[in-house]
Motif scaffolding. Sequence first.
Motif, mmCIF file in Angstrom:
data_model
loop_
_atom_site.group_PDB
_atom_site.id
_atom_site.type_symbol
_atom_site.label_atom_id
_atom_site.label_comp_id
_atom_site.label_asym_id
_atom_site.label_seq_id
_atom_site.Cartn_x
_atom_site.Cartn_y
_atom_site.Cartn_z
ATOM 1 N N ILE A 120 0.863 -1.177 0.000
ATOM 2 C CA ILE A 120 0.000 0.000 0.000
ATOM 3 C C ILE A 120 0.903 1.231 0.000
ATOM 4 O O ILE A 120 1.801 1.347 0.845
ATOM 5 C CB ILE A 120 -0.939 0.001 1.212
ATOM 6 C CG1 ILE A 120 -1.884 -1.211 1.138
ATOM 7 C CG2 ILE A 120 -1.744 1.287 1.287
ATOM 8 C CD1 ILE A 120 -2.730 -1.406 2.380
ATOM 9 N N LEU A 122 1.508 5.678 -1.091
ATOM 10 C CA LEU A 122 0.924 7.006 -1.268
ATOM 11 C C LEU A 122 1.230 7.444 -2.687
ATOM 12 O O LEU A 122 2.392 7.529 -3.081
ATOM 13 C CB LEU A 122 1.521 7.997 -0.265
ATOM 14 C CG LEU A 122 1.089 9.465 -0.451
ATOM 15 C CD1 LEU A 122 -0.402 9.627 -0.171
ATOM 16 C CD2 LEU A 122 1.903 10.388 0.452
ATOM 17 N N TRP A 147 4.203 7.144 7.687
ATOM 18 C CA TRP A 147 2.931 7.758 7.299
ATOM 19 C C TRP A 147 2.757 9.114 7.985
ATOM 20 O O TRP A 147 2.275 10.069 7.381
ATOM 21 C CB TRP A 147 1.767 6.838 7.653
ATOM 22 C CG TRP A 147 1.455 5.802 6.621
ATOM 23 C CD1 TRP A 147 1.665 4.457 6.705
ATOM 24 C CD2 TRP A 147 0.868 6.030 5.328
ATOM 25 N NE1 TRP A 147 1.251 3.831 5.552
ATOM 26 C CE2 TRP A 147 0.750 4.766 4.695
ATOM 27 C CE3 TRP A 147 0.434 7.162 4.651
ATOM 28 C CZ2 TRP A 147 0.221 4.619 3.420
ATOM 29 C CZ3 TRP A 147 -0.094 7.009 3.365
ATOM 30 C CH2 TRP A 147 -0.201 5.757 2.770
ATOM 31 N N LEU A 179 -5.737 14.657 1.261
ATOM 32 C CA LEU A 179 -5.499 13.222 1.136
ATOM 33 C C LEU A 179 -6.802 12.531 0.775
ATOM 34 O O LEU A 179 -7.832 12.741 1.418
ATOM 35 C CB LEU A 179 -4.964 12.633 2.440
ATOM 36 C CG LEU A 179 -4.669 11.125 2.407
ATOM 37 C CD1 LEU A 179 -3.503 10.832 1.468
ATOM 38 C CD2 LEU A 179 -4.374 10.584 3.800
ATOM 39 N N ARG A 197 -8.427 8.880 0.600
ATOM 40 C CA ARG A 197 -8.268 7.509 1.065
ATOM 41 C C ARG A 197 -9.555 6.748 0.783
ATOM 42 O O ARG A 197 -10.646 7.235 1.095
ATOM 43 C CB ARG A 197 -7.985 7.496 2.567
ATOM 44 C CG ARG A 197 -7.793 6.087 3.161
ATOM 45 C CD ARG A 197 -8.114 6.100 4.648
ATOM 46 N NE ARG A 197 -9.467 6.570 4.881
ATOM 47 C CZ ARG A 197 -9.911 7.025 6.045
ATOM 48 N NH1 ARG A 197 -9.111 7.082 7.077
ATOM 49 N NH2 ARG A 197 -11.157 7.426 6.176
ATOM 50 N N SER A 255 -4.724 0.847 5.430
ATOM 51 C CA SER A 255 -3.995 2.123 5.479
ATOM 52 C C SER A 255 -4.439 2.951 6.684
ATOM 53 O O SER A 255 -3.632 3.678 7.268
ATOM 54 C CB SER A 255 -4.198 2.912 4.184
ATOM 55 O OG SER A 255 -5.555 3.277 3.995
ATOM 56 N N ILE A 284 -1.893 4.439 9.380
ATOM 57 C CA ILE A 284 -1.831 5.875 9.663
ATOM 58 C C ILE A 284 -2.078 6.145 11.145
ATOM 59 O O ILE A 284 -1.363 6.929 11.777
ATOM 60 C CB ILE A 284 -2.851 6.632 8.789
ATOM 61 C CG1 ILE A 284 -2.399 6.597 7.326
ATOM 62 C CG2 ILE A 284 -3.020 8.071 9.258
ATOM 63 C CD1 ILE A 284 -3.445 7.105 6.347
ATOM 64 N N VAL A 333 -4.279 7.276 -1.443
ATOM 65 C CA VAL A 333 -3.781 6.003 -0.914
ATOM 66 C C VAL A 333 -4.299 4.881 -1.807
ATOM 67 O O VAL A 333 -5.505 4.798 -2.078
ATOM 68 C CB VAL A 333 -4.258 5.787 0.536
ATOM 69 C CG1 VAL A 333 -3.780 4.436 1.058
ATOM 70 C CG2 VAL A 333 -3.770 6.915 1.435
ATOM 71 N N THR A 344 4.037 0.922 6.353
ATOM 72 C CA THR A 344 2.814 0.600 5.621
ATOM 73 C C THR A 344 2.485 -0.882 5.760
ATOM 74 O O THR A 344 3.243 -1.661 6.341
ATOM 75 C CB THR A 344 2.957 0.979 4.135
ATOM 76 O OG1 THR A 344 1.669 0.949 3.509
ATOM 77 C CG2 THR A 344 3.867 0.006 3.397
#
Length: 614
Positions: free
Chosen positions: A215, A217, A237, A251, A253, A265, A269, A324, A362
């Motif tokens: 996973i 970014l 993260w 962001l 997600r 994720s 985070i 993400v 991650t």
Amino acid sequence: MSGQIPRPARAVASVLAFAAAVGVVALTNPPSPHLWAWVLLIVCILISALAVTEGLAKILVHASSGIRRVPWKPILLVVLVVTLTGGVWWVSRPLLAKADVLLFGCPHPVEVRVMTAPELLTTYQGLASRFERFDATQKAGCRTAELHVFAPPVAKARDGLIAAWSAEYLRDQGPRPDVWLPESRFQVDEVRVREAATGFGPDMAGGASIATTPIVLGVPASVGIRQNDPAWQGQTWTTLIRGLRDKGLGLIRPSPAVSTVGDFSTVAIYTSENKGVNLRQDPSYARTVEQWVRQTFTANSYPTDADVSALLQKEKDGKQQPIVLSEQQLARFNAAIHGDGPGCGTPNGPPTCLLAFYPTDTHRLDLPVVQLTWQEDPATEEQHAAATRFGEWLTGPDGRKALVAAGLRPPGMSVAAPLVEANGVIPGGPQLNVPRDNPPVAVHDEVQAILKKVTQPSQVLITVDASGSMNAPVGGGSRFTAAVDAVRTYVTSQRDTSLMVFSAKVGIHRVDLPGLQETKPLGNTPLYRAIVAGAQEVGPGGVLAVLTDGTNNVDEVSLDQVTRSGVRVVVLAFGEASCATQALVDVTSRTGGSCRQGGVDTLRTDLAELLRGV
């Protein structure tokens, strides 16, 4: 011993010759189900048996007289006939198989039902087609298996397995799956634990990982962050999120409710740099992250409850926000973006490309394969064999090459296209860190509880007027800074309070406290629209507190729509706003709320009194 061969020797020789011929032919190629192939097989057997019987008989007779008198010519004759018979049959196998297909056509392939996750549907449909072609090459061009790949929502698939694929699932999804290809062994373990507790569900064999994808970014190339910048690559993260916020970026997600990428994720985070240790006691960090994410969604019109595929469509349409996603999804997205043109990351590459950044803390999807056996509806022997062949193919040479071509990382395999720099990934990216597999169950469940707590509608939502009149100077600041100061003082002791801002230019959207402080007032006052939007956010039974210095001057929503909102509306009026105006009287009285006339220099006390006891 040159006379007649004794009958016992001839009988023994006949049995041995017949057995040898059957063994040679059966081992080289079992006969087809058609009658003509059986006839041909029997003829070959009889010819072989008759040809070698005389020789074998002589061998037996002479062998009984001593090894020195063994007749080598009959031995060579036996070996030669058996070898030629087997060789002719072996060489003619492809021709016989093609003749079989030409005369009678291909047999109907057995259906194998393969269940996967929505975000892997396209991947496994492609792999299934490749397996079917591979399988056909082994059977004279005839497919022996037809793989039906389907993808219910992750939660629905899990619940269906646990409920033994009840009548509801039989109606909505079709027959029970033979193979399950989830995104993570975490999901397999979850089903196994539930099955052990309830006694329902299929027998599950396997569960080993066939490939992984981390996973990551994905940052739009247009942002200008270099992919090899040590301040961004190989960071946690927490560091990446801090960097995005410092640059004024948002962001995107995927929803944890529908996406495993979004789910894992969120765990990464929340727990980054050990922040998860005290989140239950003080979830302010989680709340800040969720408000920031929600603000990004609202400001850019992204669908809030979507998986990666739906969000990438928005990215493709030019929204261009950090997102993400899995490495595989990023590589395939970029490959479609640049096509045969310049690759991502090059000076003249597409600005809409997403560049992959690999956090050190991650998670990754480990993609297991599980074969299912249902006691209530057992598969046929052919279905079971075909499902087993598919699983073996996925871990075999051709299947592993297909996994690499799909943008995944099979263990022990070197990556290739599409996992190349031209597609925005770093082929050795996961080696920059040690990506974790599945989150521990206890940690995952804890994060889910915290997520629910910080995203559920608050009992109180404060919406602050950010129209141009809020720039009016007051003391050493402005009306807006005074309102922000009052809100900050209140929420310090009321952590479950949510915040919004509204104006014709700024828009109407959720913010966290830092976002509220950074807002620049501008534009007219859509007061009625802000009340309707706030009421939808807080939900029935909640309280909406409005801080405003003016009256509604954007005619998009009627007063009747405002009063039918179903929430209690309380108003703190100051500046040019007056609780005596008919509009505020109607809004507050019809919703069971109240209005307090405040002063700019007493807003802290006024807000606390307005919300006392709510």
